[in-house]
Motif scaffolding. Structure first.
Motif, PDB file in Angstrom:
ATOM      1  N   MET A  14      52.969  32.078  49.516  1.00  0.00           N
ATOM      2  CA  MET A  14      52.602  31.075  50.510  1.00  0.00           C
ATOM      3  C   MET A  14      51.277  30.375  50.206  1.00  0.00           C
ATOM      4  SD  MET A  14      51.473  33.507  53.746  1.00  0.00           S
ATOM      5  CE  MET A  14      52.923  34.544  53.621  1.00  0.00           C
ATOM      6  N   THR A  15      50.661  30.687  49.052  1.00  0.00           N
ATOM      7  CA  THR A  15      49.412  30.022  48.675  1.00  0.00           C
ATOM      8  C   THR A  15      49.655  29.026  47.555  1.00  0.00           C
ATOM      9  OG1 THR A  15      48.607  31.418  46.843  1.00  0.00           O
ATOM     10  CG2 THR A  15      48.336  32.274  49.102  1.00  0.00           C
ATOM     11  N   GLY A  16      48.771  28.045  47.477  1.00  0.00           N
ATOM     12  CA  GLY A  16      48.844  27.064  46.403  1.00  0.00           C
ATOM     13  C   GLY A  16      48.190  27.536  45.125  1.00  0.00           C
ATOM     14  N   LYS A  17      47.692  28.790  45.129  1.00  0.00           N
ATOM     15  CA  LYS A  17      47.027  29.383  43.959  1.00  0.00           C
ATOM     16  C   LYS A  17      45.834  28.552  43.502  1.00  0.00           C
ATOM     17  CE  LYS A  17      51.332  31.418  42.220  1.00  0.00           C
ATOM     18  NZ  LYS A  17      52.210  31.587  41.040  1.00  0.00           N
ATOM     19  N   LEU A  18      45.127  27.969  44.474  1.00  0.00           N
ATOM     20  CA  LEU A  18      44.033  27.053  44.161  1.00  0.00           C
ATOM     21  C   LEU A  18      42.676  27.708  44.344  1.00  0.00           C
ATOM     22  CD1 LEU A  18      45.574  24.025  46.053  1.00  0.00           C
ATOM     23  CD2 LEU A  18      45.319  24.192  43.562  1.00  0.00           C
ATOM     24  N   VAL A  43      26.953  38.067  45.774  1.00  0.00           N
ATOM     25  CA  VAL A  43      27.563  38.573  44.545  1.00  0.00           C
ATOM     26  C   VAL A  43      28.906  39.217  44.841  1.00  0.00           C
ATOM     27  CG1 VAL A  43      27.321  40.211  42.650  1.00  0.00           C
ATOM     28  CG2 VAL A  43      25.320  38.968  43.461  1.00  0.00           C
ATOM     29  N   ILE A  44      28.932  40.028  45.877  1.00  0.00           N
ATOM     30  CA  ILE A  44      30.161  40.750  46.211  1.00  0.00           C
ATOM     31  C   ILE A  44      31.262  39.782  46.649  1.00  0.00           C
ATOM     32  CG2 ILE A  44      31.171  42.484  47.743  1.00  0.00           C
ATOM     33  CD1 ILE A  44      28.314  43.739  47.866  1.00  0.00           C
ATOM     34  N   LYS A  45      30.899  38.859  47.507  1.00  0.00           N
ATOM     35  CA  LYS A  45      31.885  37.890  47.987  1.00  0.00           C
ATOM     36  C   LYS A  45      32.458  37.065  46.837  1.00  0.00           C
ATOM     37  CE  LYS A  45      30.376  34.420  50.441  1.00  0.00           C
ATOM     38  NZ  LYS A  45      29.904  33.631  51.604  1.00  0.00           N
ATOM     39  N   THR A  46      31.589  36.591  45.963  1.00  0.00           N
ATOM     40  CA  THR A  46      32.031  35.790  44.835  1.00  0.00           C
ATOM     41  C   THR A  46      32.919  36.598  43.901  1.00  0.00           C
ATOM     42  OG1 THR A  46      30.024  34.433  44.923  1.00  0.00           O
ATOM     43  CG2 THR A  46      31.261  34.413  42.865  1.00  0.00           C
ATOM     44  N   THR A  47      32.558  37.848  43.669  1.00  0.00           N
ATOM     45  CA  THR A  47      33.342  38.695  42.777  1.00  0.00           C
ATOM     46  C   THR A  47      34.741  38.937  43.322  1.00  0.00           C
ATOM     47  OG1 THR A  47      31.322  39.798  41.997  1.00  0.00           O
ATOM     48  CG2 THR A  47      33.411  40.922  41.601  1.00  0.00           C
ATOM     49  N   ILE A  48      34.831  39.239  44.603  1.00  0.00           N
ATOM     50  CA  ILE A  48      36.149  39.465  45.210  1.00  0.00           C
ATOM     51  C   ILE A  48      36.998  38.200  45.152  1.00  0.00           C
ATOM     52  CG2 ILE A  48      37.348  39.947  47.378  1.00  0.00           C
ATOM     53  CD1 ILE A  48      35.046  41.880  48.065  1.00  0.00           C
ATOM     54  N   SER A  49      36.391  37.058  45.470  1.00  0.00           N
ATOM     55  CA  SER A  49      37.136  35.801  45.509  1.00  0.00           C
ATOM     56  C   SER A  49      37.501  35.285  44.126  1.00  0.00           C
ATOM     57  CB  SER A  49      36.323  34.731  46.251  1.00  0.00           C
ATOM     58  OG  SER A  49      36.105  35.095  47.588  1.00  0.00           O
ATOM     59  N   ASP A  50      36.499  35.192  43.252  1.00  0.00           N
ATOM     60  CA  ASP A  50      36.669  34.492  41.982  1.00  0.00           C
ATOM     61  C   ASP A  50      37.180  35.379  40.856  1.00  0.00           C
ATOM     62  OD1 ASP A  50      35.730  32.361  43.373  1.00  0.00           O
ATOM     63  OD2 ASP A  50      33.933  32.033  42.173  1.00  0.00           O
ATOM     64  N   ILE A  51      37.072  36.698  41.015  1.00  0.00           N
ATOM     65  CA  ILE A  51      37.586  37.598  39.985  1.00  0.00           C
ATOM     66  C   ILE A  51      38.826  38.334  40.494  1.00  0.00           C
ATOM     67  CG2 ILE A  51      37.089  39.636  38.601  1.00  0.00           C
ATOM     68  CD1 ILE A  51      34.218  38.702  38.356  1.00  0.00           C
ATOM     69  N   GLN A  70      42.605  36.851  39.813  1.00  0.00           N
ATOM     70  CA  GLN A  70      43.382  37.550  38.802  1.00  0.00           C
ATOM     71  C   GLN A  70      44.796  37.843  39.288  1.00  0.00           C
ATOM     72  OE1 GLN A  70      41.614  41.015  37.039  1.00  0.00           O
ATOM     73  NE2 GLN A  70      39.923  39.884  36.097  1.00  0.00           N
ATOM     74  N   VAL A  71      44.914  38.203  40.550  1.00  0.00           N
ATOM     75  CA  VAL A  71      46.235  38.474  41.115  1.00  0.00           C
ATOM     76  C   VAL A  71      47.004  37.171  41.331  1.00  0.00           C
ATOM     77  CG1 VAL A  71      47.489  39.506  43.047  1.00  0.00           C
ATOM     78  CG2 VAL A  71      45.360  40.554  42.235  1.00  0.00           C
ATOM     79  N   GLU A  72      46.324  36.203  41.909  1.00  0.00           N
ATOM     80  CA  GLU A  72      46.980  34.968  42.326  1.00  0.00           C
ATOM     81  C   GLU A  72      47.355  34.071  41.151  1.00  0.00           C
ATOM     82  OE1 GLU A  72      46.304  32.003  46.069  1.00  0.00           O
ATOM     83  OE2 GLU A  72      44.541  32.524  44.890  1.00  0.00           O
ATOM     84  N   GLN A  73      46.464  33.942  40.180  1.00  0.00           N
ATOM     85  CA  GLN A  73      46.693  32.992  39.090  1.00  0.00           C
ATOM     86  C   GLN A  73      47.141  33.640  37.782  1.00  0.00           C
ATOM     87  OE1 GLN A  73      43.194  30.541  38.574  1.00  0.00           O
ATOM     88  NE2 GLN A  73      43.428  29.526  40.547  1.00  0.00           N
ATOM     89  N   GLN A  74      46.768  34.910  37.582  1.00  0.00           N
ATOM     90  CA  GLN A  74      47.078  35.554  36.302  1.00  0.00           C
ATOM     91  C   GLN A  74      48.213  36.569  36.396  1.00  0.00           C
ATOM     92  OE1 GLN A  74      43.450  37.115  34.533  1.00  0.00           O
ATOM     93  NE2 GLN A  74      42.261  35.392  35.306  1.00  0.00           N
ATOM     94  N   GLY A  75      48.702  36.810  37.599  1.00  0.00           N
ATOM     95  CA  GLY A  75      49.825  37.712  37.757  1.00  0.00           C
ATOM     96  C   GLY A  75      49.482  39.187  37.683  1.00  0.00           C
ATOM     97  N   LYS A  76      48.178  39.521  37.796  1.00  0.00           N
ATOM     98  CA  LYS A  76      47.797  40.934  37.807  1.00  0.00           C
ATOM     99  C   LYS A  76      48.249  41.575  39.117  1.00  0.00           C
ATOM    100  CE  LYS A  76      45.385  40.845  33.912  1.00  0.00           C
ATOM    101  NZ  LYS A  76      43.922  40.986  33.913  1.00  0.00           N
ATOM    102  N   SER A  77      48.381  42.889  39.113  1.00  0.00           N
ATOM    103  CA  SER A  77      48.741  43.593  40.329  1.00  0.00           C
ATOM    104  C   SER A  77      47.533  43.663  41.259  1.00  0.00           C
ATOM    105  CB  SER A  77      49.202  45.008  40.000  1.00  0.00           C
ATOM    106  OG  SER A  77      48.099  45.799  39.556  1.00  0.00           O
ATOM    107  N   PRO A  78      47.739  43.847  42.573  1.00  0.00           N
ATOM    108  CA  PRO A  78      46.612  44.008  43.486  1.00  0.00           C
ATOM    109  C   PRO A  78      45.670  45.126  43.056  1.00  0.00           C
ATOM    110  CG  PRO A  78      48.591  43.594  44.744  1.00  0.00           C
ATOM    111  CD  PRO A  78      49.023  43.758  43.310  1.00  0.00           C
ATOM    112  N   GLU A  79      46.232  46.213  42.525  1.00  0.00           N
ATOM    113  CA  GLU A  79      45.402  47.322  42.066  1.00  0.00           C
ATOM    114  C   GLU A  79      44.534  46.906  40.883  1.00  0.00           C
ATOM    115  OE1 GLU A  79      45.797  52.010  40.628  1.00  0.00           O
ATOM    116  OE2 GLU A  79      47.573  50.733  40.770  1.00  0.00           O
ATOM    117  N   GLU A  80      45.113  46.166  39.952  1.00  0.00           N
ATOM    118  CA  GLU A  80      44.345  45.689  38.796  1.00  0.00           C
ATOM    119  C   GLU A  80      43.252  44.726  39.240  1.00  0.00           C
ATOM    120  OE1 GLU A  80      47.471  45.690  35.071  1.00  0.00           O
ATOM    121  OE2 GLU A  80      47.753  44.186  36.652  1.00  0.00           O
TER     122      GLU A  80
END
Length: 461
Positions: free
Chosen positions: A281-285, A424-432, A436-446
């Motif tokens: 349901m996201t645009g992966k943006l 730092v924490i907010k940016t890391t959670i959002s941008d890394i 990674q899950v949304e755009q790169q197909g990693k699992s939520p755990e990864e």
């Protein structure tokens, strides 16, 4: 809230509470601020905050008898654009105001720390972003004037949670609140209707009232009949940041302990973001990237978590062709995204005049005027009864009563303990992690493991 831009030039608005195109993107700063990149400090040098306060001594009056008070800011705070500097100079003919603006906070803040360490090169007034205010209050409070004791400052003028954000462990208050970012949900009425959802503001707000999970459930309903090539929301990071900001604890507890790994707010907000990704349901943006801007123009998503400062950004990027299609409803729960403070470093020759100016710029009347001119939403609750705020409507968003919507949200925002590395924490959670899950197909755990590894590398536990 007028957006504190990080990459473009702010423009004046036209009309009451009309959020200007290309404003200062406070949220953009908040998401993309990178305080761990302090290696820049040595490179930026002592001239970055030039036009600065004297290190000590008396007034710095010039030959014409005027005292120049310098104001260090990042991006566009709107004081100049709204005419507040000019007005103050007319009220105080002996004062000249010089603004020293650095475009990006990730350049501005390391330089500020550098100058604090050196004990020189500071402006008479220094702005501080909300993601940095806890670090300033906890580690550098002795270098700033206690604003709670400044003449004319009344604690009751501000929302209590905003006032407390700038409070140091010893009780002193290092800065006066400027703007804030109470959140709403901006949505496309036409896309909601095509997906079989209600589109009237009150009905839309009821869809998810009281629970961010209901917002995701609405997204699941939307996707069952979504118009072709559209998503329910722009990206999972926006959803995460909206949700986590509504919890009383995010990354640090009240004792200053880093608790993000065990935080209920982080866990539940992360799970909602992952649910949104899994439901496609996201645009992966990634917010504020070019692709995000283009998606507004193309009508590629139906809703976005939006503080007041984002309204003008949406208007600019979606364009006039979408003028009758957007509206804004209350968010599921109140939360804050963005905001800043004005501080006065100790020992400057113009300390007395700087305190007067900082107090005047953040007074309720001036905050209300700044909202009217620049859409910078007040942190002074006394401003909410003034007509510039109370009667504010936004014509691009169907004359939505944005003054009422965002004032109600502002007063419900929880007092959240902030820590030195919130940004730092907010940016890391959002941008890394999320990307990674949304755009790169990693699992939520990864994705989560990548978050923990990065934060462990840059933040002391």
């Amino acid at each position: 809230m007028a957006i504190r831009k990080t990459s473009t030039t702010g423009k004046r608005s036209e009309g009451r509470a009309h959020v200007p195109a290309g404003q200062r993107r406070t949220g953009h700063r908040a998401l993309r601020t990178r305080p761990f990149a302090y290696g820049l400090t040595a490179v930026l040098g002592a001239g970055l905050l030039s036009g600065c306060a004297q290190d000590s001594g008396g007034s710095s009056a010039s030959a014409d008898g005027k005292t120049t008070v310098s104001v260090g800011v990042f991006g566009v705070f709107g004081y100049k654009q709204a005419g507040l500097y000019d007005e103050y100079e007319k009220l105080h003919p002996n004062i000249r105001i010089k603004e020293n603006a650095i475009e990006r906070n990730e350049n501005y803040y390391p330089a500020l720390l550098n100058h604090l360490s050196a004990g020189s090169g500071l402006s008479d007034i220094q702005a501080v972003e909300v993601d940095n205010i806890s670090e300033v209050a906890q580690l550098h409070a002795d270098k700033f004037v206690d604003m709670a004791k400044a003449e004319g400052v009344d604690k009751s003028d501000w929302l209590s949670w905003k006032w407390n954000q700038a409070k140091a462990p010893g009780g002193q208050v290092v800065g006066l609140g400027t703007d804030i970012g109470p959140m709403g949900i901006c949505y496309r009425k036409d896309l909601f209707e095509k997906a079989g959802l209600p589109s009237e503001r009150d009905e839309v707000g009821e869809l998810w009232k009281g629970d961010w999970a209901k917002y995701v459930e609405t997204g699941e309903r939307y996707m069952k009949a979504a118009p072709k090539d559209t998503a329910f929301t722009d990206g999972a990071a926006g959803l995460y940041n909206g949700a986590v900001s509504s919890y009383p604890v995010k990354y640090y507890d009240a004792d200053g302990k880093l608790v993000y790994k065990k935080s209920k707010g982080v866990r539940e907000s992360w799970d909602l973001a992952m649910r949104a990704v899994d439901g496609k349901m996201t645009g992966k943006l990634k917010q504020f990237d070019k692709e995000w801007d283009q998606a507004y123009a193309n009508g590629a998503f139906a809703s976005v978590v939006c503080p007041p400062w984002m309204l003008g950004y949406i208007k600019e990027k979606a364009g006039e062709k979408a003028a009758d299609k957007w509206d804004v409803a209350p968010a599921p729960k109140p939360g804050n995204w963005g905001g800043s403070f004005l501080t006065v470093p100790k020992g400057g020759k113009n300390e007395k005049e700087a305190l007067k100016l900082a107090q005047w710029l953040t007074a309720p009347k001036q905050q209300a005027r700044l909202f009217e001119k620049q859409a910078s939403f007040p942190s002074a609750k006394a401003a909410y009864d003034l007509p510039e705020v109370k009667d504010a409507k936004h014509p691009y968003f169907g004359d939505a009563p944005i003054g009422d919507i965002f004032a109600e949200a502002a007063e419900g925002i929880p007092t959240i303990p902030l820590g030195p590395k919130d940004g730092v924490i907010k940016t890391t959670i959002s941008d890394i992690g999320i990307l990674q899950v949304e755009q790169q197909g990693k699992s939520p755990e990864e994705g989560w493991n990548a978050v923990v590894k990065k934060i462990d590398d840059v933040v002391e536990n």
